[in-house]
Design an enzyme around this catalytic site. Sequence first.
Site, PDB file in Angstrom:
ATOM      1  N   ASN A  92       0.938  -1.058  -0.008  1.00 26.48           N
ATOM      2  CA  ASN A  92      -0.167  -0.049   0.112  1.00 26.48           C
ATOM      3  C   ASN A  92       0.829   1.267  -0.006  1.00 26.48           C
ATOM      4  OD1 ASN A  92       0.521  -0.840   2.759  1.00 26.48           O
ATOM      5  ND2 ASN A  92      -0.878   0.361   3.627  1.00 26.48           N
ATOM      6  N   GLU A 142       0.166   5.240   0.709  1.00 30.31           N
ATOM      7  CA  GLU A 142      -0.631   6.317   0.918  1.00 30.31           C
ATOM      8  C   GLU A 142      -0.200   7.479   0.697  1.00 30.31           C
ATOM      9  OE1 GLU A 142      -1.277   5.632   5.357  1.00 30.31           O
ATOM     10  OE2 GLU A 142      -2.465   3.687   4.902  1.00 30.31           O
ATOM     11  N   CYS A 202      -4.045   0.638  -2.646  1.00 31.60           N
ATOM     12  CA  CYS A 202      -3.818  -0.798  -1.813  1.00 31.60           C
ATOM     13  C   CYS A 202      -2.584  -1.619  -2.630  1.00 31.60           C
ATOM     14  CB  CYS A 202      -4.999  -1.410  -1.955  1.00 31.60           C
ATOM     15  SG  CYS A 202      -6.525  -1.047  -0.920  1.00 31.60           S
ATOM     16  N   GLU A 211      -2.843  -4.947  -3.233  1.00 28.71           N
ATOM     17  CA  GLU A 211      -3.234  -5.760  -4.159  1.00 28.71           C
ATOM     18  C   GLU A 211      -3.349  -5.064  -5.579  1.00 28.71           C
ATOM     19  OE1 GLU A 211      -4.774  -5.184  -1.115  1.00 28.71           O
ATOM     20  OE2 GLU A 211      -6.051  -6.694  -0.590  1.00 28.71           O
ATOM     21  N   CYS A 231      -9.905  -5.469   0.677  1.00 27.78           N
ATOM     22  CA  CYS A 231     -11.019  -4.529   0.897  1.00 27.78           C
ATOM     23  C   CYS A 231     -12.057  -4.876  -0.237  1.00 27.78           C
ATOM     24  CB  CYS A 231     -10.528  -3.277   0.921  1.00 27.78           C
ATOM     25  SG  CYS A 231     -10.129  -2.708  -0.939  1.00 27.78           S
ATOM     26  N   CYS A 288     -10.497  -4.254  -3.850  1.00 22.54           N
ATOM     27  CA  CYS A 288      -9.600  -5.127  -4.289  1.00 22.54           C
ATOM     28  C   CYS A 288     -10.264  -6.604  -4.433  1.00 22.54           C
ATOM     29  CB  CYS A 288      -8.543  -5.314  -3.166  1.00 22.54           C
ATOM     30  SG  CYS A 288      -7.419  -3.764  -3.211  1.00 22.54           S
TER      31      CYS A 288
END
Length: 130
Positions: free
Chosen positions: A41, A43, A52, A54, A85, A88
Amino acid sequence: MDQRLFAAASAAMERAYAPYSKFQVGAAILAADGQIYSGCNVENAAYPVGTCAEAGAIAAMVCDGRQQIREVVVIGRGDAMCTPCGGCRQRIREFATPETKIHVCGPEGLRRTFTRDELLPESFGPENLS
Ligand code: THU
């Protein structure tokens, strides 16, 4: 679970850029031909722009010319399982079969394995558009 995949996801988690949530995630994909792609990830100070783990791994796979996911490992710390999530799950869905295994791990190893269809039942996919 393929141990090379776990190692790749763990290494990715260590490199994650997550200064805001402080929750580092790593993901690794085994493509149909045996190649491994990983992501973490990333940010951003503009929070919604963060990506993310993935998503990063899938982008690396597609950019390298592969479009079939055989297995996925997602790893995160904490007591709760770091399941993908919703977004994803849909991203994985695009390149996986209903039986594709998604291994949810913690730093200590495998916590639980799900199939794609368990994580995203009755899903919308490329077939809907053909
Ligand atoms: N995160 C992932 O990288 N993958 C998931 O499937 C769940 C959430 C990241 C996004 C954000 O940087 C942090 O975990 C906390 O939500």
